[in-house]
Design an enzyme around this catalytic site. Structure first.
Site, PDB file in Angstrom:
ATOM      1  CG  HIS A 152      -0.250   0.117   2.544  1.00  0.00           C
ATOM      2  ND1 HIS A 152       0.802  -0.698   2.915  1.00  0.00           N
ATOM      3  CD2 HIS A 152      -0.478   0.930   3.615  1.00  0.00           C
ATOM      4  CE1 HIS A 152       1.186  -0.386   4.139  1.00  0.00           C
ATOM      5  NE2 HIS A 152       0.434   0.600   4.582  1.00  0.00           N
ATOM      6  CE  LYS A 153       3.761   2.331   5.009  1.00  0.00           C
ATOM      7  NZ  LYS A 153       3.409   3.472   5.881  1.00  0.00           N
TER       8      LYS A 153
END
Length: 311
Positions: free
Chosen positions: A42-43
Site C-alpha cells: 500500500h505504500k
C-alpha cells in the site's frame, strides 16, 4: 488494460471475502489486497501522493534529478523508488540494520542509495539518522511520511473511495488496521466513519507497546509501533487497541497461506491475529469486518525456518 507506466497501475486493488476464516469465526472477514499494488504494498500510494504534493508546492521539480531522502523500513522505500525512477529523482533511504535483508537488496536494485542506522538505538533510529543526513545536506528533500498530511489524504482520496465503491450495497461494521505512520487508518477510517457513523475502529500494536501512553518497546513486527506517535494519526478515531506478538503473527501468516492462499507479511498477519482475538468475544453473526493486507510474506522468509512445514 494497457497503461503508459507502472504509476497508472497503482490502486483499485481487490477485496477478498475470506470464506474459510470467516466460517471459523462466525462473522464475515474481508481483506483489501494492497499487496497487489506495484511494488507489492500500500505504500506506493503514499509515495506518489507525497511526491505529487511536493511538486504542487514547488518543493520538487519533476525530472530535475533532485534528491529525496526518507527514513523507511522498506515498503515506502520501494514505493518511492518506483516513483523516483519514473519521475526523475534520486533517492536516499535510511533503514534500520535489523530490517529485512531481502528488502535492502531490492531497494539497491531499484537504484536507491541505502544507508543503515543502528537499530540498537531504538525503533526510530532510522528517523534520527535521516535527520542527521539532511542537516549535512540541506538540499535533500525529506517527505517525512510520519508528518506529511499528503499521507492520509492519499488514502482519503483513493483507498477509502475504492472501499466505498466495493461496499456500495452493504456496510462495514468493524475496521481493523495496524498503526505505523498512522496514514491509512486515519485516511480510510475518517471517510468510512463519515459513511457509517456507527463503525468501530480497532488499531493493532505489538505486545509491550501502548499507543495511548506513548510506550514503544522493541519488537519484531516490522511496520508497527515505530517509536513515536505520528502527528498525522487521528487518535480520536480509534475505539480500542488490540495487542499481538510476533509468534502470533508468524502463525497467522502460515494459516492464511494454507487456509486462504493469501501471502502476507507480519504486520498484515497482525491484523488477522487481532481479528481472531476479537472473535473470541461477542461479535454477532453477520458482522462485516474489513482489514488490509499490506504486503506479501516473501520479504520476511528469514523469520521462518528452512524446513518450516507450517502448523
Amino acid at each position: 488494460m494497457i497503461y503508459p507506466s507502472m504509476i497508472h497501475a497503482v490502486g483499485n486493488t481487490p477485496i477478498i471475502h475470506l470464506q474459510r476464516f470467516s466460517k471459523s469465526l462466525g462473522f464475515n472477514v474481508f481483506a483489501k489486497l494492497e499487496s497487489l499494488n506495484p511494488g507489492g504494498s500500500h505504500k506506493v500510494r503514499i509515495a506518489l501522493g507525497m511526491i505529487r504534493d511536493a511538486e504542487q508546492q514547488g518543493i520538487l521539480r519533476r525530472g530535475s534529478g533532485q534528491t529525496i531522502i526518507e527514513p523507511s523500513g522498506g515498503n515506502t522505500g520501494i514505493g518511492l523508488a518506483i516513483a523516483a525512477n519514473l519521475l526523475g529523482y534520486r533517492l536516499v533511504l535510511v533503514i534500520p540494520d535489523n530490517y529485512s535483508r531481502e528488502k535492502q537488496k531490492l531497494l539497491r536494485l531499484y537504484g536507491a542509495e541505502v544507508v543503515l542506522s543502528d537499530s540498537r538505538l531504538g525503533n526510530n533510529s532510522h528517523g534520527v539518522r535521516a535527520l542527521e543526513l539532511q542537516l549535512e545536506r540541506p538540499h535533500y528533500v525529506m517527505l517525512n511520511q510520519q508528518r506529511n498530511p499528503a499521507n492520509p489524504q492519499t488514502h482519503r482520496d483513493q483507498t477509502a473511495l475504492e472501499i466505498l465503491a466495493d461496499f456500495e450495497d452493504t456496510r462495514i461494521d468493524l475496521f481493523i488496521a495496524g498503526i505505523g505512520t498512522g496514514g491509512h487508518i486515519t485516511g480510510v477510517g475518517e471517510v468510512l466513519r463519515q459513511t457509517w457513523p456507527r463503525l468501530t475502529i480497532y488499531g493493532v500494536e505489538p505486545e509491550g507497546c501502548d499507543l495511548f501512553t506513548d510506550r514503544h518497546a522493541p519488537h519484531g513486527i516490522q511496520g508497527l509501533s515505530i517509536g513515536i506517535v505520528p502527528s498525522i494519526l487521528n487518535t480520536d478515531l480509534i475505539d480500542a487497541m488490540v495487542k499481538v506478538n510476533e509468534q502470533e503473527c508468524m502463525d497467522m501468516a502460515r494459516q492464511m497461506l494454507q487456509q486462504e492462499s493469501i501471502s502476507m507479511g507480519l504486520s498484515s498477519a497482525a491484523n488477522f491475529a487481532a481479528i481472531a482475538k476479537l472473535g473470541k468475544g461477542d461479535i454477532p453473526p453477520g458482522t462485516n469486518v474489513l482489514t488490509m493486507v499490506y504486503d506479501g510474506i516473501e520479504s520476511y522468509l528469514d523469520h521462518f525456518g528452512e524446513s518450516d512445514q507450517g502448523g
